[in-house]
Design an enzyme around this catalytic site. Structure first.
Site, PDB file in Angstrom:
ATOM      1  N   SER A 123       0.828  -1.211   0.000  1.00 23.50           N
ATOM      2  CA  SER A 123       0.000   0.000   0.000  1.00 23.50           C
ATOM      3  C   SER A 123       0.857   1.254   0.000  1.00 23.50           C
ATOM      4  O   SER A 123       1.970   1.259   0.551  1.00 23.50           O
ATOM      5  CB  SER A 123      -0.858  -0.030   1.271  1.00 23.50           C
ATOM      6  OG  SER A 123      -1.434   1.221   1.504  1.00 23.50           O
ATOM      7  N   TYR A 147      -1.525  -0.645  10.522  1.00 29.15           N
ATOM      8  CA  TYR A 147      -1.786  -1.270   9.220  1.00 29.15           C
ATOM      9  C   TYR A 147      -0.572  -1.100   8.299  1.00 29.15           C
ATOM     10  O   TYR A 147      -0.063  -2.061   7.718  1.00 29.15           O
ATOM     11  CB  TYR A 147      -3.029  -0.641   8.576  1.00 29.15           C
ATOM     12  CG  TYR A 147      -3.200  -1.003   7.119  1.00 29.15           C
ATOM     13  CD1 TYR A 147      -3.543  -2.294   6.739  1.00 29.15           C
ATOM     14  CD2 TYR A 147      -2.995  -0.050   6.110  1.00 29.15           C
ATOM     15  CE1 TYR A 147      -3.680  -2.638   5.396  1.00 29.15           C
ATOM     16  CE2 TYR A 147      -3.130  -0.378   4.779  1.00 29.15           C
ATOM     17  CZ  TYR A 147      -3.469  -1.666   4.424  1.00 29.15           C
ATOM     18  OH  TYR A 147      -3.596  -1.999   3.097  1.00 29.15           O
ATOM     19  N   LYS A 151       2.305  -3.887   6.556  1.00 28.10           N
ATOM     20  CA  LYS A 151       2.708  -3.995   5.143  1.00 28.10           C
ATOM     21  C   LYS A 151       4.226  -3.884   5.018  1.00 28.10           C
ATOM     22  O   LYS A 151       4.851  -4.613   4.254  1.00 28.10           O
ATOM     23  CB  LYS A 151       2.021  -2.897   4.321  1.00 28.10           C
ATOM     24  CG  LYS A 151       0.505  -3.076   4.196  1.00 28.10           C
ATOM     25  CD  LYS A 151       0.163  -4.326   3.402  1.00 28.10           C
ATOM     26  CE  LYS A 151      -1.328  -4.576   3.319  1.00 28.10           C
ATOM     27  NZ  LYS A 151      -1.656  -5.894   2.768  1.00 28.10           N
TER      28      LYS A 151
HETATM   29  N1  LIG Z   1      -8.706  -1.439  -0.876  1.00 27.12           N
HETATM   30  C1  LIG Z   1      -7.710  -0.606  -0.647  1.00 27.12           C
HETATM   31  O1  LIG Z   1      -7.906   0.602  -0.552  1.00 27.12           O
HETATM   32  C2  LIG Z   1      -6.301  -1.135  -0.519  1.00 27.12           C
HETATM   33  C3  LIG Z   1      -5.217  -0.237  -0.674  1.00 27.12           C
HETATM   34  C4  LIG Z   1      -3.917  -0.713  -0.550  1.00 27.12           C
HETATM   35  C5  LIG Z   1      -3.706  -2.064  -0.256  1.00 27.12           C
HETATM   36  N2  LIG Z   1      -4.756  -2.898  -0.115  1.00 27.12           N
HETATM   37  C6  LIG Z   1      -4.497  -4.309   0.218  1.00 27.12           C
HETATM   38  O2  LIG Z   1      -5.033  -5.132  -0.803  1.00 27.12           O
HETATM   39  C7  LIG Z   1      -5.504  -6.359  -0.253  1.00 27.12           C
HETATM   40  C8  LIG Z   1      -6.927  -6.591  -0.710  1.00 27.12           C
HETATM   41  O3  LIG Z   1      -7.721  -5.492  -0.292  1.00 27.12           O
HETATM   42  P1  LIG Z   1      -9.281  -5.431  -0.563  1.00 27.12           P
HETATM   43  O4  LIG Z   1      -9.644  -3.997  -0.647  1.00 27.12           O
HETATM   44  O5  LIG Z   1      -9.639  -6.344  -1.663  1.00 27.12           O
HETATM   45  O6  LIG Z   1      -9.808  -5.999   0.826  1.00 27.12           O
HETATM   46  P2  LIG Z   1     -11.044  -6.963   1.110  1.00 27.12           P
HETATM   47  O7  LIG Z   1     -11.266  -6.950   2.585  1.00 27.12           O
HETATM   48  O8  LIG Z   1     -12.195  -6.656   0.224  1.00 27.12           O
HETATM   49  O9  LIG Z   1     -10.459  -8.387   0.661  1.00 27.12           O
HETATM   50  C9  LIG Z   1      -9.635  -9.166   1.496  1.00 27.12           C
HETATM   51  C10 LIG Z   1     -10.158 -10.587   1.449  1.00 27.12           C
HETATM   52  O10 LIG Z   1      -9.313 -11.384   2.282  1.00 27.12           O
HETATM   53  C11 LIG Z   1     -10.111 -12.183   3.120  1.00 27.12           C
HETATM   54  N3  LIG Z   1      -9.322 -12.411   4.332  1.00 27.12           N
HETATM   55  C12 LIG Z   1      -9.009 -11.534   5.321  1.00 27.12           C
HETATM   56  N4  LIG Z   1      -8.236 -12.120   6.235  1.00 27.12           N
HETATM   57  C13 LIG Z   1      -8.050 -13.398   5.812  1.00 27.12           C
HETATM   58  C14 LIG Z   1      -7.349 -14.509   6.346  1.00 27.12           C
HETATM   59  N5  LIG Z   1      -6.684 -14.424   7.500  1.00 27.12           N
HETATM   60  N6  LIG Z   1      -7.364 -15.678   5.657  1.00 27.12           N
HETATM   61  C15 LIG Z   1      -8.043 -15.782   4.477  1.00 27.12           C
HETATM   62  N7  LIG Z   1      -8.741 -14.760   3.949  1.00 27.12           N
HETATM   63  C16 LIG Z   1      -8.738 -13.586   4.601  1.00 27.12           C
HETATM   64  C17 LIG Z   1     -11.400 -11.416   3.346  1.00 27.12           C
HETATM   65  O11 LIG Z   1     -12.508 -12.259   3.649  1.00 27.12           O
HETATM   66  C18 LIG Z   1     -11.577 -10.730   1.981  1.00 27.12           C
HETATM   67  O12 LIG Z   1     -12.340 -11.523   1.111  1.00 27.12           O
HETATM   68  C19 LIG Z   1      -5.323  -6.257   1.255  1.00 27.12           C
HETATM   69  O13 LIG Z   1      -4.137  -6.919   1.606  1.00 27.12           O
HETATM   70  C20 LIG Z   1      -5.191  -4.766   1.494  1.00 27.12           C
HETATM   71  O14 LIG Z   1      -4.420  -4.475   2.636  1.00 27.12           O
HETATM   72  C21 LIG Z   1      -6.054  -2.476  -0.249  1.00 27.12           C
END
Ligand SMILES: NC(=O)c1ccc[n+]([C@@H]2O[C@H](COP(=O)([O-])OP(=O)(O)OC[C@H]3O[C@@H](n4cnc5c(N)ncnc54)[C@H](O)[C@@H]3O)[C@@H](O)[C@H]2O)c1
Length: 332
Positions: A123, A147, A151
């Site tokens: 991120s 958070y 990362k």
């Molecule tokens: N959305 C954003 O703004 C953003 C920005 C930068 C980085 N990210 C990173 O991208 C990744 C995906 O983000 P997203 O927005 O799709 O989030 P999201 O919460 O929609 O998707 C994450 C998925 O992982 C699953 N999950 C969580 N913990 C788990 C575990 N311990 N075991 C198995 N499954 C698990 C959840 O059920 C969910 O389906 C994350 O790692 C997040 O930190 C997201």
């Protein structure tokens, strides 16, 4: 076969659609803590074939071993984790457990299975608040919340892993502000509880679920004073992951790459664009800045173009249009 952890989540589900479109086989692994299996049925509607999936937690080595034993996994896209900055301040143990412990368990299972190609969801939060913009990948990292720390810890670990065994091929992708939805409106962002990012809040206010939007601060050094972010369409991000996977297939390398558009858009500009493309009103009020917020953030995207041949193609109009289409079709 590509293993997609967190593949039922927001970015993971959209990436699976793109994987299918370009002909990759994939298997989803998700504990559904922030998604539901219904997303997988929607994905099947879009791609026109069954999705292979397993319910499980990335912190569970036995569950991971079972997936690797059952499928010829050649690479992993690792999305699973927790992602809300504010929540991470009150629940640091959970964040380190899911994000760091989960990633360690995954790397262990990959090593045992002899699968050493990984794309990791990092991120822009890893960049400190004082960076000149646009921010490039070699800027110093300085996290200000648990958070972001999770990362950065995983990024450090991936560096050490690569140093210990050069067979590892690793792409760390630093996303800026993912937004929008698949144009079918069958999948999109559906946060549980109060959304922690802008577009879902804008959509909920437009849909009448919330009375108005709070804008945190109008005294930042931007043209209209509101905060500026690099919003990037989730389908562009999905394409970025496929590009990273292609790169790793061709190169035994470890890379850290920003995924953004390279342009900043202010919160007020997003609201105005959203109102124009959706025809809905989004009432808002200006409230004081929040302590941990960065005023202006946008990516230097040259490396993504040079290494991956990837550039974001969709503009803020398209992000707003797709987000609203998703909200209007699915929001209550
Ligand atoms: N959305 C954003 O703004 C953003 C920005 C930068 C980085 N990210 C990173 O991208 C990744 C995906 O983000 P997203 O927005 O799709 O989030 P999201 O919460 O929609 O998707 C994450 C998925 O992982 C699953 N999950 C969580 N913990 C788990 C575990 N311990 N075991 C198995 N499954 C698990 C959840 O059920 C969910 O389906 C994350 O790692 C997040 O930190 C997201």
């Amino acid at each position: 076969m590509i293993l997609v952890t967190g593949g039922a989540g927001y970015i993971g589900s959209h990436t699976c659609i793109e994987l299918a479109r370009v002909g990759h086989e994939f298997v989803v692994f998700d504990n559904f803590s922030n998604s539901t299996p219904a997303v997988l049925a929607r994905m099947e509607q879009i791609i026109g074939r069954p999705v292979i999936w397993h319910a499980g937690d990335v912190r569970d080595p036995a569950a991971l071993d079972k997936v690797f034993a059952g499928h010829p996994v050649s690479a992993v896209l690792h999305f699973a984790g927790l992602k809300a900055v504010t929540e991470s301040i009150s629940q640091p143990i959970d964040y380190f457990d899911h994000n760091v412990h989960g990633s360690i368990a995954l790397m262990g299972a990959m090593a045992r299975a002899g699968c050493k190609t990984l794309v990791f969801s990092s991120s822009a939060t890893v960049y400190g608040p004082e960076q000149p913009m646009p921010v490039a990948e070699d800027a110093p990292c300085a996290v200000s919340n648990p958070y972001g720390r999770t990362k950065l810890v995983v990024e450090d670990l991936l560096n050490e892993l690569g140093r210990s065994d050069p067979q590892w091929r690793i792409a760390t992708l630093r996303y800026f502000n993912p937004t929008g939805a698949h144009p079918s409106a069958l999948i999109g962002e559906s946060p549980l509880g109060t959304p922690s990012n802008l577009m879902p809040l804008v959509c909920q206010v437009a849909a009448g679920i919330r009375p108005s939007l709070q804008i945190f601060g109008d005294d930042y050094p931007s043209p209209d004073g509101t905060g500026v972010r690099d919003f990037v369409h989730v389908m562009d991000l999905a394409e970025g992951h496929v590009a990273a996977l292609d790169f790793l297939t061709k190169n035994q390398a470890r890379i850290v790459v920003n995924l953004g558009t390279g342009h900043g858009t202010s919160v007020l500009e997003v609201i105005q664009t959203f109102e124009r493309v959706s025809g809905q009103r989004v009432p808002y009020e200006i409230v004081p800045r929040r302590d941990a917020d960065i005023g202006i953030s946008f990516a230097d995207v040259r490396l993504a173009r040079e290494l991956l041949g990837w550039v974001a193609k969709r503009d803020v109009d398209e992000m707003c249009r797709d987000a609203w289409r998703w909200q209007a079709a699915n929001g209550s």
